[in-house]
Design an enzyme around this catalytic site. Structure first.
Site, mmCIF file in Angstrom:
data_model
loop_
_atom_site.group_PDB
_atom_site.id
_atom_site.type_symbol
_atom_site.label_atom_id
_atom_site.label_comp_id
_atom_site.label_asym_id
_atom_site.label_seq_id
_atom_site.Cartn_x
_atom_site.Cartn_y
_atom_site.Cartn_z
ATOM 1 N N PRO A 133 0.832 -1.210 0.000
ATOM 2 C CA PRO A 133 0.000 0.000 0.000
ATOM 3 C C PRO A 133 0.864 1.256 0.000
ATOM 4 O O PRO A 133 1.771 1.400 0.820
ATOM 5 C CB PRO A 133 -0.798 -0.132 1.307
ATOM 6 N N GLU A 134 0.593 2.148 -0.933
ATOM 7 C CA GLU A 134 1.336 3.402 -1.038
ATOM 8 C C GLU A 134 0.449 4.548 -0.553
ATOM 9 O O GLU A 134 -0.614 4.318 0.007
ATOM 10 C CB GLU A 134 1.805 3.611 -2.477
ATOM 11 N N LYS A 168 3.234 7.057 4.283
ATOM 12 C CA LYS A 168 2.466 5.811 4.317
ATOM 13 C C LYS A 168 2.105 5.394 5.743
ATOM 14 O O LYS A 168 1.658 4.266 5.967
ATOM 15 C CB LYS A 168 3.255 4.703 3.614
ATOM 16 N N HIS A 191 -4.853 -14.194 10.143
ATOM 17 C CA HIS A 191 -4.004 -13.070 9.737
ATOM 18 C C HIS A 191 -4.427 -11.742 10.366
ATOM 19 O O HIS A 191 -3.923 -10.691 9.972
ATOM 20 C CB HIS A 191 -3.985 -12.938 8.220
ATOM 21 N N ARG A 229 1.563 -11.054 5.770
ATOM 22 C CA ARG A 229 3.027 -11.156 5.772
ATOM 23 C C ARG A 229 3.661 -10.560 7.031
ATOM 24 O O ARG A 229 4.849 -10.714 7.263
ATOM 25 C CB ARG A 229 3.598 -10.503 4.514
ATOM 26 N N ARG A 279 20.642 14.584 -6.275
ATOM 27 C CA ARG A 279 20.713 13.136 -6.418
ATOM 28 C C ARG A 279 21.146 12.736 -7.819
ATOM 29 O O ARG A 279 20.536 13.155 -8.803
ATOM 30 C CB ARG A 279 19.340 12.522 -6.110
ATOM 31 N N ARG A 281 12.698 -3.548 -9.120
ATOM 32 C CA ARG A 281 11.313 -3.153 -9.373
ATOM 33 C C ARG A 281 11.080 -3.027 -10.871
ATOM 34 O O ARG A 281 11.969 -2.631 -11.631
ATOM 35 C CB ARG A 281 10.988 -1.808 -8.700
#
Length: 270
Positions: A2-3, A56, A89, A107, A151, A260
């Site tokens: 989830p972003e 997030k 879960h 997870r 960067r 990715r």
């Protein structure tokens, strides 16, 4: 994973409904990524003031202290007055007088961490390095361009890193770069201010559109009502390797960046 759009959709699904609620119980299942950092019974009797989002992370403000909640790789939340018994879960229940907030995380990379305030060491550890929020007024173009210029890494990797701007996950980075006409392998340091302005606007537009569409469900994500997002169904490049670009008909290409998948149009993106 989830972003930002998925976390924001989740927040909007229960924030107003839980505001003002008294905590009646806290149930802890199997260990998550980090411990709660407080005895569960210490939270009983406190009230939920509001639910915010930072990147997030969901920040559940209490009348004393706050909970930092992260959905991890596969987590999702439910909020309802009558949830069934916890499943295998379901690893965290915040039981309130208005309903139960439940974290389902197969997870177990998610977490719920209690801190006294945002100056606490754990809050600084988790939130201190986050970049600008892309959907608010704090997303400043000059600061964004300056962050890129520092960067040398590929611009898509810089977007994913989260220290310049937060919450731009893999699908959204590919889509924003296509909308801005920027090749994902281009060094961030080489992006001019006009191109940075296009990317700045594209990040805003893509993330806002994703929130409107309920986020993206690529594997596990569902909102607090159990519904899937559908932004991925309208993606222009993501998941479309070999298919014609919707602008120029050139086949969409797929490459790997930092383990990715990256999708782009070699003609539209320079």
């Amino acid at each position: 994973m989830p972003e930002l759009p998925e976390v924001e959709v989740t927040r909007r699904g229960f924030a107003e409904r839980i505001a003002g609620a008294r905590i009646d119980a806290v149930r802890i299942g199997k260990p998550l990524r980090w411990a709660l950092m407080v005895m569960p019974e210490a939270l009983v009797g406190r009230r939920v003031l509001q639910v915010r989002r930072r990147g997030k992370y969901l920040l559940i403000d209490l009348d004393r202290g706050l909970l930092l909640l992260h959905l991890g790789m596969s987590g999702s939340l439910r909020f309802d007055a009558a949830l069934p018994a916890p499943g295998v879960h379901d690893h965290f229940d915040l039981v309130t007088e208005l309903g139960t907030l439940r974290l389902n995380d197969p997870r177990r990379f998610g977490a719920v961490v209690y801190v006294e305030d945002e100056a606490a060491p754990w809050a600084i550890k988790l939130l201190g390095g986050l970049g600008m929020e892309p959907l608010g007024d704090a997303f400043d173009l000059d600061a964004f361009h300056a962050g890129l210029r520092k960067r040398k890494a590929a611009v898509k990797q810089v977007l994913l890193a989260g220290d310049v701007v937060v919450g731009v996950g893999n699908i959204y980075a590919s889509e924003a770069l296509f909308l801005a006409g920027i090749r994902p392998t281009l060094s961030a340091a080489r992006i001019s201010r006009p191109r940075a302005a296009r990317l700045h606007a594209a990040v805003r537009e893509i993330l806002a559109r994703a929130v409107e569409k309920g986020g993206s469900t690529l594997r596990d994500f569902s909102n607090v009502e159990g519904q899937s997002g559908y932004f991925q169904l309208e993606a222009t490049v993501y998941g479309r390797a070999g298919e014609p670009c919707r602008v120029c008909a050139t086949p969409i290409r797929l490459l790997r960046q930092g383990q990715r998948s990256t999708y782009y149009c070699p003609n539209c993106q320079k």
